[in-house]
Each structure stands twice: as structure tokens, then as C-alpha cells.
Design an enzyme around this catalytic site. Structure first.
Site, PDB file in Angstrom:
ATOM      1  N   PHE A   1       0.995  -1.040   0.109  1.00  0.00           N
ATOM      2  CA  PHE A   1      -0.336   0.063   0.190  1.00  0.00           C
ATOM      3  C   PHE A   1       0.900   1.007   0.259  1.00  0.00           C
ATOM      4  O   PHE A   1       0.625   2.122   0.045  1.00  0.00           O
ATOM      5  CB  PHE A   1      -1.335   0.093   1.578  1.00  0.00           C
ATOM      6  CG  PHE A   1      -0.248   0.355   2.454  1.00  0.00           C
ATOM      7  CD1 PHE A   1       0.458  -0.258   3.311  1.00  0.00           C
ATOM      8  CD2 PHE A   1      -0.631   1.849   3.153  1.00  0.00           C
ATOM      9  CE1 PHE A   1       0.864  -0.088   4.314  1.00  0.00           C
ATOM     10  CE2 PHE A   1      -0.144   2.296   4.284  1.00  0.00           C
ATOM     11  CZ  PHE A   1       0.919   1.604   4.628  1.00  0.00           C
ATOM     12  N   LYS A   2       1.881   1.228   0.345  1.00  0.00           N
ATOM     13  CA  LYS A   2       2.756   2.487  -0.003  1.00  0.00           C
ATOM     14  C   LYS A   2       3.407   3.128  -0.985  1.00  0.00           C
ATOM     15  O   LYS A   2       3.337   3.857  -0.605  1.00  0.00           O
ATOM     16  CB  LYS A   2       4.427   1.816   1.289  1.00  0.00           C
ATOM     17  CG  LYS A   2       3.893   1.568   2.848  1.00  0.00           C
ATOM     18  CD  LYS A   2       5.166   1.812   3.362  1.00  0.00           C
ATOM     19  CE  LYS A   2       4.902   1.755   4.736  1.00  0.00           C
ATOM     20  NZ  LYS A   2       4.833   0.346   4.993  1.00  0.00           N
TER      21      LYS A   2
END
Ligand SMILES: *Cc1c(COP(=O)(O)O)cnc(C)c1O
Length: 435
Positions: A106-107
Site C-alpha cells: 500500500f505504500k
């Protein structure tokens, strides 16, 4: 957008200053001075908007005239060639898949946006900057990919030797060009401390324009709010309130959810789900914040003893514990529970989760148990693709899983890192030698 320091309310900064300084000079955290509301019109029609349209509208709402809307459109277009689908795993239960970006965690949502907005500001000033970032696993890969070959920006990544998975390590040690990986003999907290010290070091700051890409930087936090809105857009048709369970380490992700909530996103409740590094769930249960040294777990990207966004998390509620706990519950789980959840969801829903996602799943079940009589849709956030933790996943499920092509090809490339002790002077010397 105006920001203030959580330590000194009168210490203000513009969006550009907050992004390039990362931290206010008093070592607090930047916090938006107010939360502009997303328009009712937009929310009323949000189910018909694409992820990019949602991201543009939120950015425009936040930035006002600081960045022209056409520039925002270009920036979002550059940043996002991936989305955040909500996939059903059970009755009133969805997993929000945040791993469809280049590093498969998700980063990417934060790193891609941050690279785009920094290069927008840099284009106008001709400055050169040096990004310093500590990673417990996935930040490094996302930042390396996000900033790779961006003109005017060099990137130094610090990671704890032997404490990240093979794929995670390859993601940050194989790009080269403007990206350097420092392999630190120590823990993630040691890496984070070195970075913090560098930002406070007068000499380094006089030689470099240092910037941080950790989740303390507001440029990473803001874009993470986009997918909370996107989840709402996808699930709104069911007409039920939403509960988000967020697998947490430094609590940037949950802070972004709270930003979305403060901007007017209808959210019934948030669940702060952690592994045995449980300072925040303990705070939520006892009102006492007592951070501890980090413990190694199978969900290694969340092995954070002293979460850097804790101050922000409670500031969303004016530091009032009662107000925090009305909106946020906390639960923590050990390795056995994590692995059992991975097996359960695989056998019940035929869905393969990474260990971090399993923690979010467990947090949602725990909340459902507590709020048994209430009707809601539970959304647990999946922060990484299971193949990023292939050994653990295969060993836990007792079967082999498929590795996406983009990860497979990485494993063939030789890693390049610089080994280093957890020592600030050594770190400083290394940076100075790269002038
Ligand atoms: C970074 C990370 C987390 C923790 O997110 P925070 O924003 O630091 O709370 C959870 N899962 C994965 C896979 C991560 O990489």
C-alpha cells in the site's frame, strides 16, 4: 493548506514547506490547521467516480489554489496507474486490496504521490534534494520505485539487516541510479533514529536539502486518504455504515483514514489492529501511552515499538482519550493467531492473505464480536501482496502460491547495499562522502 506543529501551535507551515521539511523545527509533527470538507454534492455522486477522479477532488479540496486543478490532474495521472478494489470475503465483509502498485504494497499510494508532488514543486525552484528514509520492509521498495530516476532527487534508504524479506530487500537494493540502500546492523527503530538525528544535524542540513519519505511526511499521508474514499464509493450501494480495520505499525495508514473522516467521509468506526507491538491498542484500553522496544513478529512491516504517528493520531481528537476511543478501537494479535487467521480465511473464503492483512482481518472479527448487535460492512485493509512474504505464507498454508511476474524477475537481480553499523557518526560520514 496550512499546517501547525503538534508541539507549538503557533509554528505554521505551507504545504510546500511541510512537504520539504517533513518535520517542524521543534521536532513535532505537521498537522493540518483545519480540515476542509469534501462537498456534499461530490459525496452524493461518489459511486460514479473513478479512483483518479476521487483523488483529484480530495487533493483539490485540500490544496485550494496552491496547486492549479489542471496541475493536480496531471500529478494524479502520473502517480496512479493502479487502484484499490474492495473484494468480498464474507457476509458484510470486504478486503480492500492496496497492493496493486509497482512494489505490491500500500505504500505505493503514498510514495507515488509524494514523488509527483515533490517534482511539481522542484520544477519551479531548480533545487536538488536528498530523501532519507528508514524502512521496516515495504516503505523502501515503494519509495525506491516512486522516486527512481526522478530528476533533482537522490534517495538514501536505511533498512535493518536480515529483518526484511528477500523480495522486500531486492526491491530496494536493485534499482541503483539515484537510489542507494544502507544495510544497518540493527532494528527498524535504530534506522528511524538515525534518520531523525540526521534531520536535527546542523552540518548535514547546511550541505544537503534533506527531506523524509517516511509516513511522518504529510505528502505520504494525504494520498492514503484517497482509498478510504474509494472504498466508500465502491460499497455505498449497500447502504450500510463502514468499519475499517487498519493493520498498523507507524500508524500513518490509520491517520490517513482519520483525515478522510475529518474531511467528511462517513465512517462508523476504525479498528487499530497490531501485532505484539501493541503500544496503541494498550493506550486505547488503558489511557496510558507506554511505548516499548520493538519485537520481531511474522508481520515484520508492523514491528514498530514506538509509532511515529501516535501524536498525530490523538491530535485528530484534540488529545482527548474519550473522543479517540469513541471512534477507534484497538486489538493486538500474536504470531499463532496471525497464522491461524491466514489458514482460516484460505479454507473458508479461498483467499490468500499476507500476515499484515491477517492482523487487519482479526481486528475486524474482534470488533464484530464487541459490536455484535450492530449492522455494518467491515472492511479490512490488505497492505501487501501475499507473495511478498512467500516463505511464511507457503509454510503457513502448506501449499505453494503463485508469484506475480513483477516480483519473480526481481529475485534474479544481484542486490547492492552498503553495510553500516547503527552509529550516527558513521552514517553522517557516509552521507558527507556522497556530496
Ligand atoms: C508499512 C506497513 C504497514 C504499517 O503501516 P503504517 O502506516 O506504518 O501503520 C502494514 N502493512 C504493511 C505490509 C506495511 O508495509
Amino acid at each position: 493548506m496550512i499546517f501547525y506543529s503538534t508541539k507549538t501551535a503557533s509554528l505554521k507551515a505551507s504545504l510546500e514547506e511541510a512537504i520539504f521539511n517533513s518535520l517542524p523545527p521543534d521536532n513535532g509533527l505537521y498537522m493540518p490547521a483545519y480540515f476542509p470538507r469534501i462537498s456534499d454534492e461530490f459525496l452524493a455522486d461518489i459511486e460514479n467516480r473513478s479512483f483518479k477522479e476521487i483523488a483529484i477532488e480530495i487533493s483539490h479540496t485540500l490544496f485550494g489554489n496552491e496547486i492549479p486543478r489542471t496541475e493536480i490532474e496531471t500529478l494524479i495521472d502520473q502517480a496512479y496507474d493502479f487502484e484499490a478494489p474492495a473484494v468480498q470475503t464474507g457476509q458484510d465483509e470486504y478486503v480492500l486490496e492496496l497492493f496493486h502498485g509497482p512494489s505490491m504494497a500500500f505504500k505505493d499510494f503514498g510514495a507515488r504521490f509524494m514523488a509527483a508532488i515533490m517534482s511539481y514543486f522542484l520544477k519551479r525552484t531548480n533545487k536538488e534534494i536528498r530523501i532519507l528514509v528508514a524502512t521496516s520492509g515495504d516503505t523502501g521498495g515503494a519509495v525506491a520505485q516512486g522516486f527512481f530516476k526522478i530528476p533533482g532527487i537522490t534517495v538514501t534508504i536505511l533498512y535493518p539487516s536480515g529483518k526484511v524479506s528477500d523480495i522486500q530487500e531486492k526491491q530496494l537494493t536493485t534499482l541503483g541510479h539515484n537510489v542507494t540502500a544502507l544495510e544497518v546492523d540493527g532494528s527498524f527503530d535504530d534506522c528511524q533514529k538515525l534518520v531523525k538525528e540526521a534531520f536535527l544535524d546542523a552540518e548535514l542540513n547546511s550541505k544537503f536539502n534533506l527531506a523524509s519519505a517516511n509516513s511522518i511526511n504529510i505528502a505520504r499521508l494525504i494520498p492514503q486518504s484517497f482509498y478510504f474514499f474509494s472504498a466508500y464509493a465502491q460499497l455505498k450501494k449497500f447502504g450500510k455504515p463502514l468499519v475499517f480495520s487498519v493493520p498498523s505499525g507507524n500508524f500513518g495508514n490509520l491517520s490517513a483514514g482519520l483525515l478522510a473522516f475529518r474531511m467528511g467521509l462517513p465512517v462508523k468506526h476504525f479498528v487499530a489492529s497490531t501485532n505484539s507491538n501493541n503500544a496503541v491498542p494498550r493506550y486505547l484500553h488503558t489511557a496510558v501511552y507506554d511505548p516499548a522496544p520493538s519485537i520481531e513478529t511474522v508481520s515484520n512491516a508492523m514491528d514498530v515499538g514506538s509509532p511515529s504517528n501516535f501524536v498525530r493520531l490523538i491530535r485528530f481528537f484534540e488529545d482527548d482519550w474519550n473522543a479517540v476511543t469513541e471512534k477507534v478501537s484497538g486489538f493486538y494479535f500474536d504470531n499463532d493467531q496471525t497464522q491461524k487467521a491466514m489458514r482460516d480465511v484460505y479454507s473458508n473464503a479461498n483467499y490468500v492473505m499476507c500476515p499484515h492483512t491477517a492482523i487487519a482481518y482479526l481486528g475486524l472479527q474482534a470488533y464484530r464480536e464487541k459490536a455484535r448487535s450492530e449492522d455494518f460492512i467491515g472492511v479490512f485493509l490488505s497492505t501487501a501482496h501475499p507473495a511478498k512474504f512467500i516463505e511464511l505464507v507457503e509454510q503457513t498454508l502448506g501449499k505453494s502460491i503463485e508469484t506475480p511476474e513483477q516480483l519473480k524477475s526481481l529475485l534474479e537481480i544481484e542486490k547492492v547495499s552498503i553495510k553500516m553499523k547503527s552509529d550516527f557518526l558513521e552514517f553522517k560520514k557516509l552521507l558527507m562522502s556522497q556530496l
